[in-house]
Design a protein around this motif. Structure first.
Motif, PDB file in Angstrom:
ATOM      1  N   ARG A   4     -47.623 -24.270  14.641  1.00 27.37           N
ATOM      2  CA  ARG A   4     -46.787 -23.220  15.220  1.00 27.37           C
ATOM      3  C   ARG A   4     -46.196 -23.669  16.542  1.00 27.37           C
ATOM      4  NH1 ARG A   4     -51.146 -19.663  13.667  1.00 27.37           N
ATOM      5  NH2 ARG A   4     -51.723 -19.440  15.868  1.00 27.37           N
ATOM      6  N   GLY A 312     -55.947 -17.534  24.207  1.00 31.14           N
ATOM      7  CA  GLY A 312     -56.102 -17.388  22.764  1.00 31.14           C
ATOM      8  C   GLY A 312     -56.799 -18.539  22.079  1.00 31.14           C
ATOM      9  N   GLU A 314     -56.102 -21.445  22.091  1.00 27.45           N
ATOM     10  CA  GLU A 314     -55.111 -22.392  21.578  1.00 27.45           C
ATOM     11  C   GLU A 314     -54.527 -23.288  22.662  1.00 27.45           C
ATOM     12  OE1 GLU A 314     -54.738 -22.657  18.505  1.00 27.45           O
ATOM     13  OE2 GLU A 314     -55.396 -20.742  17.663  1.00 27.45           O
ATOM     14  N   THR A 370     -42.916 -21.594  25.471  1.00 26.23           N
ATOM     15  CA  THR A 370     -42.080 -20.440  25.161  1.00 26.23           C
ATOM     16  C   THR A 370     -41.036 -20.136  26.218  1.00 26.23           C
ATOM     17  OG1 THR A 370     -43.939 -19.462  23.965  1.00 26.23           O
ATOM     18  CG2 THR A 370     -42.125 -17.977  24.547  1.00 26.23           C
ATOM     19  N   ASP A 381     -43.035  -7.625  25.548  1.00 20.89           N
ATOM     20  CA  ASP A 381     -43.415  -7.872  24.156  1.00 20.89           C
ATOM     21  C   ASP A 381     -43.362  -9.354  23.789  1.00 20.89           C
ATOM     22  OD1 ASP A 381     -43.730  -5.091  23.527  1.00 20.89           O
ATOM     23  OD2 ASP A 381     -41.541  -4.907  23.493  1.00 20.89           O
ATOM     24  N   LYS A 383     -44.328 -12.977  22.985  1.00 22.07           N
ATOM     25  CA  LYS A 383     -45.535 -13.649  22.508  1.00 22.07           C
ATOM     26  C   LYS A 383     -45.227 -15.108  22.199  1.00 22.07           C
ATOM     27  CE  LYS A 383     -47.404  -9.492  20.248  1.00 22.07           C
ATOM     28  NZ  LYS A 383     -47.886  -8.928  18.960  1.00 22.07           N
ATOM     29  N   SER A 386     -45.009 -17.283  16.621  1.00 20.57           N
ATOM     30  CA  SER A 386     -45.841 -17.116  15.434  1.00 20.57           C
ATOM     31  C   SER A 386     -47.319 -16.945  15.785  1.00 20.57           C
ATOM     32  CB  SER A 386     -45.667 -18.320  14.488  1.00 20.57           C
ATOM     33  OG  SER A 386     -46.290 -18.074  13.254  1.00 20.57           O
ATOM     34  N   SER A 387     -47.572 -16.125  16.800  1.00 19.96           N
ATOM     35  CA  SER A 387     -48.956 -15.850  17.189  1.00 19.96           C
ATOM     36  C   SER A 387     -49.039 -14.460  17.787  1.00 19.96           C
ATOM     37  CB  SER A 387     -49.451 -16.881  18.220  1.00 19.96           C
ATOM     38  OG  SER A 387     -49.006 -16.530  19.517  1.00 19.96           O
ATOM     39  N   ASN A 388     -50.226 -14.057  18.171  1.00 19.44           N
ATOM     40  CA  ASN A 388     -50.437 -12.762  18.817  1.00 19.44           C
ATOM     41  C   ASN A 388     -50.829 -12.938  20.280  1.00 19.44           C
ATOM     42  OD1 ASN A 388     -50.343  -9.923  18.506  1.00 19.44           O
ATOM     43  ND2 ASN A 388     -52.587  -9.839  18.509  1.00 19.44           N
ATOM     44  N   ILE A 389     -50.473 -14.083  20.869  1.00 16.49           N
ATOM     45  CA  ILE A 389     -50.825 -14.375  22.259  1.00 16.49           C
ATOM     46  C   ILE A 389     -49.714 -13.863  23.171  1.00 16.49           C
ATOM     47  CG2 ILE A 389     -51.376 -16.180  23.921  1.00 16.49           C
ATOM     48  CD1 ILE A 389     -52.290 -17.910  21.581  1.00 16.49           C
ATOM     49  N   HIS A 390     -50.024 -12.871  23.992  1.00 17.40           N
ATOM     50  CA  HIS A 390     -49.042 -12.295  24.903  1.00 17.40           C
ATOM     51  C   HIS A 390     -48.845 -13.198  26.119  1.00 17.40           C
ATOM     52  CE1 HIS A 390     -48.311  -8.264  23.159  1.00 17.40           C
ATOM     53  NE2 HIS A 390     -49.506  -8.449  22.617  1.00 17.40           N
TER      54      HIS A 390
END
Length: 499
Positions: A4, A312, A314, A370, A381, A383, A386-390
């Motif tokens: 990702r 996360g 990661e 990012t 919002d 992130k 392709s993850s749920n890491i804010h």
């Protein structure tokens, strides 16, 4: 996760990744040069109201091919201080121009009640009718990314938040004595309740005003109160964007650069990668610095160290000169952590194989693969791809505020404050901007009110370049700026003509 992140980096390399990227009462809205706009519907295209663009001019302003420079036209309302302004849309980076601008003259009225009324200069001539307060002049640029919604709202509301924060300080700022450490209960009148005073005396208590100033008491200046008001205004603006992002369609975020002239001083507040410089008698005085993953590396690493759950599982908070390969486990490699400015060697461990919190350098540096800026408004919002890491916990909405005292110097008509979004500074340095300023100003009479607009236009034109077969090119044939470009040129020699 590695796949990702690689996909995210590939998007960035292709130019598809994310770019650098208590509400005031309703009656508080000012009626100045940039006010009067409601929040737009989704995908609406709007430009600063002070440009007063016709529908045809608005279509030209949205043309990525022609990239026509937009400025306030002759014969239309002049900006305060004869301020110059110019902008141009990007070369196709985003669907619309995501920059926004605001220029206001705002009256701050002392709060007569918990929800009193404030107005902008154009909206109220009742100053002689007994209202107590002061004016401040305001210029701001908002560089949006991942949509223009946050930039549009901030351009409409930030000056109102600043006004609201200053209302409690009206009497304090106009009093030359040091600010009180603690305000009395009745902050509207600046005096304590007589009944409370009597009760305190009966109990043998010493009132706050009667307490002697001990040498351990910290001295607080009026200037620091204004800085605090501006900082809190940015925070409240960010909170409003968070509350209203769904109902008002506010995707993405924005960098914010604001200049406030109040009581003889300029307060320049920057959250993001826009820039402000003063050019005085040929001297360049920086009034801001950019906030990027590189310039704020240690703050970001320290937060990641304190709250590793934000990564996360990661990412690693450590920085390495390049990605580590699994075959390099056990070897020693250069690294640095949150406490280090230099580099040292460490033995590579399994945890070091995670993707670094900060990767890349210069304009390509990204946090969590990012975003390329670390301060601004919005992005609630956002992130990791392709993850749920804010990412928002690492982004700060608080600006750095620098102060310039106009009363300490004799200024001539050629002394100016230049505000520009990163589209200007990506291809033009401070010295080159100063050269353009002096070159253009010397070709106009000092009392010509259009001279500062001509400077702003020339800065935008030279940074955009000329369209050739190989794209937009500068005079030296290097690649011109393909980003949105917005520029204010504010003369320091005097207030000029107010509107």
């Amino acid at each position: 996760m590695l796949l990702r992140v690689r996909a995210a980096v590939a998007q960035l390399a292709a130019g598809l990744g994310a770019g650098p990227g208590a509400q005031p009462p309703a009656e508080a809205r000012g009626g100045g040069a940039g006010a009067g706009r409601g929040s737009p519907p989704p995908a609406a295209f709007c430009r600063p109201a002070f440009l007063q663009l016709t529908p045809e001019e608005l279509r030209r302003a949205d043309d990525h091919t022609g990239r026509a420079v937009q400025s306030p036209r002759d014969g239309r309302r002049r900006l305060p201080w004869s301020t110059g302004y110019a902008e141009v849309i990007n070369a196709g980076k985003s669907q619309h121009n995501e920059d926004q601008a605001c220029c206001e003259v705002v009256f701050v009225e002392q709060r007569p009640s918990p929800r009193g009324c404030l107005s902008s200069r154009e909206g109220g001539g009742e100053l002689d009718g007994g209202r107590k307060g002061f004016y401040f002049h305001y210029w701001a640029l908002f560089d949006g990314h991942a949509g223009s919604g946050a930039a549009v709202m901030a351009s409409e509301r930030l000056h109102l938040h600043i006004c609201e924060q200053l209302r409690e300080l009206v009497e304090i700022l106009q009093d030359p004595s040091p600010p009180p450490i603690c305000l009395p209960h009745d902050t509207q009148t600046g005096s304590a309740d007589p009944n409370m005073m009597s009760n305190a005396e009966d109990r043998g208590e010493v009132l706050n005003d009667a307490v002697p100033r001990f040498h351990l008491e910290k001295a607080v200046s009026h200037e620091s109160l204004v800085i605090g008001a501006i900082e809190n205004a940015f925070k409240h603006m960010d909170e409003q964007i968070e509350r209203e992002r769904a109902s008002q369609h506010l995707p993405g975020g924005c960098c914010a650069l604001a200049a406030i002239y109040l009581m003889g001083k300029f307060y320049v507040a920057n959250a993001g990668d826009s820039r402000a410089i003063i050019i005085r008698n040929g001297e360049i005085i920086p009034m801001s610095r950019e906030f990027t993953p590189e310039t704020e590396r240690q703050r970001l690493q320290f937060l990641a160290l304190l709250r590793p759950e934000l990564l996360g599982k990661e990412f690693t908070h450590l920085e390495f000169p390049r990605r580590i390969q699994p075959k390099e486990l056990g070897k020693k490699m250069l690294y640095r952590d949150q406490n280090m400015n230099g580099w040292a060697y460490k033995k590579i461990e399994e945890d070091d194989l995670k993707f670094p919190l900060i990767f890349g350098e210069g304009k390509k540096a990204r946090m969590m693969a990012t975003i390329g800026v670390t301060r601004g408004l919005g992005d609630h919002d956002l992130k990791v791809f392709s993850s749920n890491i804010h990412i928002k916990p690492f982004l700060s909405c608080f600006p750095e505020v620098r102060v310039y005292d106009l009363t300490q110097y004799e200024h001539c008509p050629d002394d100016v404050l230049v505000l520009g979004t990163d589209g200007l500074w990506d291809v033009t340095n401070d010295k080159e901007v100063a050269g353009v300023v002096m070159e253009v100003l010397t070709s106009y009479e000092p009392n010509d009110p259009c001279r500062y607009t001509m400077v702003a236009q020339e800065l935008v034109v030279r940074s955009r370049g000329v369209l050739k077969e190989r794209g937009w090119r500068l005079a030296n044939d290097k690649l011109g700026s393909g980003d949105d470009i917005s520029v204010f040129v504010i003369p320091l020699g005097g207030p000029g003509n107010y509107t």
